[in-house]
Design an enzyme around this catalytic site. Structure first.
Site, PDB file in Angstrom:
ATOM      1  N   LYS A  22       0.836  -1.211   0.000  1.00  0.00           N
ATOM      2  CA  LYS A  22       0.000   0.000   0.000  1.00  0.00           C
ATOM      3  C   LYS A  22       0.868   1.257   0.000  1.00  0.00           C
ATOM      4  O   LYS A  22       0.673   2.153  -0.810  1.00  0.00           O
ATOM      5  CB  LYS A  22      -0.898  -0.045   1.237  1.00  0.00           C
ATOM      6  CG  LYS A  22      -1.473   1.245   1.719  1.00  0.00           C
ATOM      7  CD  LYS A  22      -2.308   0.984   2.952  1.00  0.00           C
ATOM      8  CE  LYS A  22      -2.649   2.181   3.780  1.00  0.00           C
ATOM      9  NZ  LYS A  22      -1.549   2.968   4.310  1.00  0.00           N
ATOM     10  N   ASN A  23       1.826   1.308   0.902  1.00  0.00           N
ATOM     11  CA  ASN A  23       2.577   2.551   1.066  1.00  0.00           C
ATOM     12  C   ASN A  23       3.637   2.773  -0.006  1.00  0.00           C
ATOM     13  O   ASN A  23       4.260   3.838  -0.039  1.00  0.00           O
ATOM     14  CB  ASN A  23       3.207   2.622   2.463  1.00  0.00           C
ATOM     15  CG  ASN A  23       2.147   2.854   3.524  1.00  0.00           C
ATOM     16  OD1 ASN A  23       0.995   3.164   3.202  1.00  0.00           O
ATOM     17  ND2 ASN A  23       2.525   2.684   4.778  1.00  0.00           N
ATOM     18  N   CYS A 116      -5.204   7.641   8.655  1.00  0.00           N
ATOM     19  CA  CYS A 116      -5.596   7.213   9.997  1.00  0.00           C
ATOM     20  C   CYS A 116      -5.439   8.331  11.008  1.00  0.00           C
ATOM     21  O   CYS A 116      -4.462   9.084  10.967  1.00  0.00           O
ATOM     22  CB  CYS A 116      -4.720   6.026  10.426  1.00  0.00           C
ATOM     23  SG  CYS A 116      -5.247   4.493   9.697  1.00  0.00           S
ATOM     24  N   ARG A 121      -0.183  14.592  12.727  1.00  0.00           N
ATOM     25  CA  ARG A 121       0.313  14.420  11.363  1.00  0.00           C
ATOM     26  C   ARG A 121       0.487  15.737  10.591  1.00  0.00           C
ATOM     27  O   ARG A 121      -0.131  15.943   9.547  1.00  0.00           O
ATOM     28  CB  ARG A 121      -0.585  13.433  10.593  1.00  0.00           C
ATOM     29  CG  ARG A 121      -0.785  12.127  11.330  1.00  0.00           C
ATOM     30  CD  ARG A 121      -1.458  11.074  10.513  1.00  0.00           C
ATOM     31  NE  ARG A 121      -0.523  10.357   9.653  1.00  0.00           N
ATOM     32  CZ  ARG A 121      -0.826   9.273   8.948  1.00  0.00           C
ATOM     33  NH1 ARG A 121      -2.032   8.778   9.006  1.00  0.00           N
ATOM     34  NH2 ARG A 121       0.064   8.685   8.199  1.00  0.00           N
ATOM     35  N   PRO A 122       1.333  16.625  11.091  1.00  0.00           N
ATOM     36  CA  PRO A 122       1.576  17.863  10.350  1.00  0.00           C
ATOM     37  C   PRO A 122       2.352  17.591   9.055  1.00  0.00           C
ATOM     38  O   PRO A 122       2.906  16.497   8.888  1.00  0.00           O
ATOM     39  CB  PRO A 122       2.442  18.686  11.312  1.00  0.00           C
ATOM     40  CG  PRO A 122       3.118  17.677  12.168  1.00  0.00           C
ATOM     41  CD  PRO A 122       2.188  16.501  12.275  1.00  0.00           C
ATOM     42  N   LEU A 125       7.293  19.601   7.331  1.00  0.00           N
ATOM     43  CA  LEU A 125       8.582  19.218   6.724  1.00  0.00           C
ATOM     44  C   LEU A 125       8.477  19.175   5.201  1.00  0.00           C
ATOM     45  O   LEU A 125       9.426  19.530   4.493  1.00  0.00           O
ATOM     46  CB  LEU A 125       9.057  17.859   7.265  1.00  0.00           C
ATOM     47  CG  LEU A 125       9.273  17.807   8.779  1.00  0.00           C
ATOM     48  CD1 LEU A 125       9.559  16.385   9.236  1.00  0.00           C
ATOM     49  CD2 LEU A 125      10.421  18.737   9.188  1.00  0.00           C
ATOM     50  N   ASP A 306       3.697   0.644  12.101  1.00  0.00           N
ATOM     51  CA  ASP A 306       2.506   0.035  11.492  1.00  0.00           C
ATOM     52  C   ASP A 306       2.291  -1.426  11.909  1.00  0.00           C
ATOM     53  O   ASP A 306       1.239  -1.993  11.609  1.00  0.00           O
ATOM     54  CB  ASP A 306       2.590   0.119   9.959  1.00  0.00           C
ATOM     55  CG  ASP A 306       2.321   1.529   9.449  1.00  0.00           C
ATOM     56  OD1 ASP A 306       1.972   2.397  10.265  1.00  0.00           O
ATOM     57  OD2 ASP A 306       2.456   1.746   8.226  1.00  0.00           O
ATOM     58  N   ARG A 398      -9.199  -0.584   4.084  1.00  0.00           N
ATOM     59  CA  ARG A 398      -8.372   0.459   3.479  1.00  0.00           C
ATOM     60  C   ARG A 398      -6.983  -0.078   3.143  1.00  0.00           C
ATOM     61  O   ARG A 398      -6.335   0.437   2.233  1.00  0.00           O
ATOM     62  CB  ARG A 398      -8.230   1.646   4.447  1.00  0.00           C
ATOM     63  CG  ARG A 398      -9.490   2.474   4.598  1.00  0.00           C
ATOM     64  CD  ARG A 398      -9.211   3.715   5.434  1.00  0.00           C
ATOM     65  NE  ARG A 398      -7.869   4.178   5.156  1.00  0.00           N
ATOM     66  CZ  ARG A 398      -6.966   4.513   6.070  1.00  0.00           C
ATOM     67  NH1 ARG A 398      -7.271   4.487   7.343  1.00  0.00           N
ATOM     68  NH2 ARG A 398      -5.768   4.903   5.721  1.00  0.00           N
TER      69      ARG A 398
HETATM   70  C1  UD1 Z   1       3.839   6.923   6.313  1.00  0.00           C
HETATM   71  C2  UD1 Z   1       2.926   5.746   6.104  1.00  0.00           C
HETATM   72  C3  UD1 Z   1       2.369   5.256   7.444  1.00  0.00           C
HETATM   73  C4  UD1 Z   1       3.503   4.983   8.418  1.00  0.00           C
HETATM   74  C5  UD1 Z   1       4.433   6.188   8.519  1.00  0.00           C
HETATM   75  C6  UD1 Z   1       5.664   5.920   9.384  1.00  0.00           C
HETATM   76  C7  UD1 Z   1       2.019   6.203   3.909  1.00  0.00           C
HETATM   77  C8  UD1 Z   1       0.824   6.555   3.085  1.00  0.00           C
HETATM   78  N1  UD1 Z   1       1.829   6.131   5.241  1.00  0.00           N
HETATM   79  O1  UD1 Z   1       3.039   7.968   6.834  1.00  0.00           O
HETATM   80  O2  UD1 Z   1       1.630   4.066   7.224  1.00  0.00           O
HETATM   81  O3  UD1 Z   1       2.976   4.721   9.695  1.00  0.00           O
HETATM   82  O4  UD1 Z   1       4.889   6.564   7.206  1.00  0.00           O
HETATM   83  O5  UD1 Z   1       6.348   4.804   8.933  1.00  0.00           O
HETATM   84  O6  UD1 Z   1       3.092   5.926   3.401  1.00  0.00           O
HETATM   85  N2  UD1 Z   1       5.905  14.608  10.705  1.00  0.00           N
HETATM   86  C9  UD1 Z   1       6.043  15.949  10.993  1.00  0.00           C
HETATM   87  N3  UD1 Z   1       6.039  16.830   9.956  1.00  0.00           N
HETATM   88  C10 UD1 Z   1       5.927  16.433   8.649  1.00  0.00           C
HETATM   89  C11 UD1 Z   1       5.781  15.062   8.375  1.00  0.00           C
HETATM   90  C12 UD1 Z   1       5.767  14.163   9.425  1.00  0.00           C
HETATM   91  O7  UD1 Z   1       6.153  16.324  12.154  1.00  0.00           O
HETATM   92  O8  UD1 Z   1       5.935  17.305   7.766  1.00  0.00           O
HETATM   93  C13 UD1 Z   1       5.868  13.631  11.811  1.00  0.00           C
HETATM   94  C14 UD1 Z   1       4.523  12.914  11.912  1.00  0.00           C
HETATM   95  O9  UD1 Z   1       3.576  13.664  12.649  1.00  0.00           O
HETATM   96  C15 UD1 Z   1       4.914  11.642  12.607  1.00  0.00           C
HETATM   97  C16 UD1 Z   1       6.309  11.357  12.047  1.00  0.00           C
HETATM   98  O10 UD1 Z   1       6.779  12.594  11.528  1.00  0.00           O
HETATM   99  O11 UD1 Z   1       4.992  11.845  13.981  1.00  0.00           O
HETATM  100  C17 UD1 Z   1       6.336  10.310  10.960  1.00  0.00           C
HETATM  101  O12 UD1 Z   1       5.512  10.703   9.894  1.00  0.00           O
HETATM  102  P1  UD1 Z   1       5.820  10.287   8.386  1.00  0.00           P
HETATM  103  O13 UD1 Z   1       7.059   9.443   8.351  1.00  0.00           O
HETATM  104  O14 UD1 Z   1       5.764  11.493   7.547  1.00  0.00           O
HETATM  105  O15 UD1 Z   1       4.579   9.380   8.061  1.00  0.00           O
HETATM  106  P2  UD1 Z   1       3.569   9.451   6.843  1.00  0.00           P
HETATM  107  O16 UD1 Z   1       4.305   9.722   5.584  1.00  0.00           O
HETATM  108  O17 UD1 Z   1       2.418  10.318   7.204  1.00  0.00           O
END
Ligand code: UD1
Length: 422
Positions: A22-23, A116, A121-122, A125, A306, A398
């Site tokens: 999926k990811n 989810c 989830r900001p 970055l 996950d 999903r």
């Molecule tokens: C992706 C995966 C999700 C997985 C996660 C971590 C997809 C569609 N989803 O989510 O299943 O659990 O990686 O392996 O691929 N963060 C910030 N600022 C940002 C981006 C992220 O603070 O701009 C924080 C998030 O709040 C979180 C952490 O970084 O605490 C990890 O997030 P991130 O690695 O970005 O996860 P996703 O890409 O949302």
């Protein structure tokens, strides 16, 4: 509304084929927008989030045709830069369309992201990194607006190795002028899969083992066929289900190196794990209740967040006390409340779960609050005595392809029903 009815207590036996990841599907399908032509993306999982993602691609002008286990895309012609706001469009995977549309069209409009509800989830970055490449990025009327005449390569340091931000920056910088270096990038296998796809199409991207990714801008990419990697979280989930039921099963078509930490923890807990066929088959068996183990989630190559809720279900009936420390998402213990309804002894304090293993769980009516939490409740239900009814099963749909069919093939007593049958 559909729900799953699970009659617990039956050890899972046999083998299960693992679907495409999926990811990896979202960033790869997004990156396909950088090419103009027809391509066959294989091993695309048949799950709800992908179905919604493909609908979005159609809406913005991509020709999309499902094949048996893949998708034919034709990305010629005009592609709209605006993703419309809609409930079904509210998935996290759309985040990489932002970088892709800026790279292709010089502009992108993305409604607020879904996925989810496991934390705030900001996407700061993503925004900071894209600005460093020269894009104008701002929120306006609920939309993230991005624009750039021509992105310029730059060095971008990520304060945290965010998976989504790393993917967005890789995709956005493929056509940037000059060199881009992403420092402290995510190293998840899905990132490697995305890079392999882009390089096959003519990009020039190098990633070393320590999270430094170098992208030399190229003028264009050529459409290519590509096969998406196996889903390491689906594989991990079935292994944990095999272990909790005292079963004897194999996951096929995987790459064990992608989920080594899960395998190591299952072994540490006392499961017998056998890796075969050069890492593409992993066999698990467990004769008795497993032992307690401590877990800390971390970015890859650490233990994946996950797979954490599914492990929590397993540890709730392991021998002894376990501690889980969740360092990635702040709201990832939602399944604990539901597991308690089944007799689990779990206390949550901040980002830690303290689990005292009980001998047995009892079936109950429980509610999935998110995708992996739902999978954890199915895991628990398979081992519990009596019947478990899992409500809100759409969360699980999903991200898991044909879950009840795969479980039935392993001997699991799982039926999909509709609410008026309760
Ligand atoms: C992706 C995966 C999700 C997985 C996660 C971590 C997809 C569609 N989803 O989510 O299943 O659990 O990686 O392996 O691929 N963060 C910030 N600022 C940002 C981006 C992220 O603070 O701009 C924080 C998030 O709040 C979180 C952490 O970084 O605490 C990890 O997030 P991130 O690695 O970005 O996860 P996703 O890409 O949302």
């Amino acid at each position: 509304m559909e729900y799953l009815e699970i009659e617990g207590g039956k050890p899972l036996r046999g083998s299960v084929n693992i679907s495409g990841a999926k990811n990896a599907a979202f960033p790869i399908l997004s990156a396909a927008l950088l090419m103009k032509g027809k391509m066959h993306i294989k091993n695309v999982p048949q799950i709800l989030d992908v179905q919604h993602f493909l609908e979005i691609l159609k809406e913005i002008g991509v020709y999309v045709e499902r094949t048996d286990s893949g998708v034919i895309l034709d990305t010629r012609g005009d592609i709209s830069s605006k993703i419309k706001q809609s409930e079904t469009h509210s998935l996290r995977g759309t985040q990489t369309l932002f970088g892709a549309l800026i790279a292709r069209n010089g502009k992108a409009f993305l409604p607020s992201l879904g996925g989810c509800n496991i934390g705030s989830r900001p996407i700061d970055l993503h925004i900071k990194g894209l600005r460093q490449l020269g894009a104008n990025v701002d929120w306006s009327e609920g939309y993230l607006n991005g624009s750039a005449d021509k992105l310029k390569g730059n060095s971008v340091y990520l304060d945290f190795p965010s998976v989504g931000a790393t993917e967005n920056l890789i995709i956005a910088s493929v056509f940037a002028k000059g060199d881009t270096v992403i420092e402290n990038g995510a190293r998840e296998p899905e990132i490697r899969n995305l890079i392999d796809f882009l390089n096959k199409a003519g990009a020039n991207i190098k990633m070393n083992g320590s999270g430094i990714i170098r992208i030399k801008g190229v003028k264009e990419l050529s459409p290519v066929d590509f096969e998406i990697m196996p889903d390491r979280i689906e594989a991990s989930t079935y292994l944990i289900m095999g272990a909790i039921t005292g079963g004897d099963l194999a996951v096929n078509g995987v790459n064990v190196r992608d989920f080594e930490p899960v395998v190591m923890k299952l072994k540490e807990a006392g499961a017998i794990v056998d890796v075969k066929d050069n890492g593409s088959t992993v066999h698990i068996s467990a004769n008795d209740r497993l032992n307690a183990v401590d877990i800390k989630t971390l970015p890859y190559p650490g233990f994946p967040t996950d797979a954490q809720p599914q492990m929590m279900a397993l540890l709730s009936i392991s021998k002894g006390s376990s501690v889980i420390t969740e360092t990635i998402f702040e709201n990832r213990f939602k399944a604990a409340k539901e597991l308690r309804k089944m007799g689990a002894d779990i206390k949550i304090e901040n980002n830690m779960a303290f689990i005292k293993g009980v001998e047995k769980l009892q079936g109950a009516t429980v509610e999935a609050g998110d995708l992996r939490g739902g999978a954890a409740l199915i895991t628990a239900g398979l081992a519990a005595s009596g019947t478990t009814k899992l409500l809100n099963v759409f969360h699980v749909d999903r991200g898991y392809e044909h879950i009840e069919k795969k479980l039935q093939l392993l001997g699991g007593r799982v039926q999909r029903k509709t609410k008026n049958e309760i």
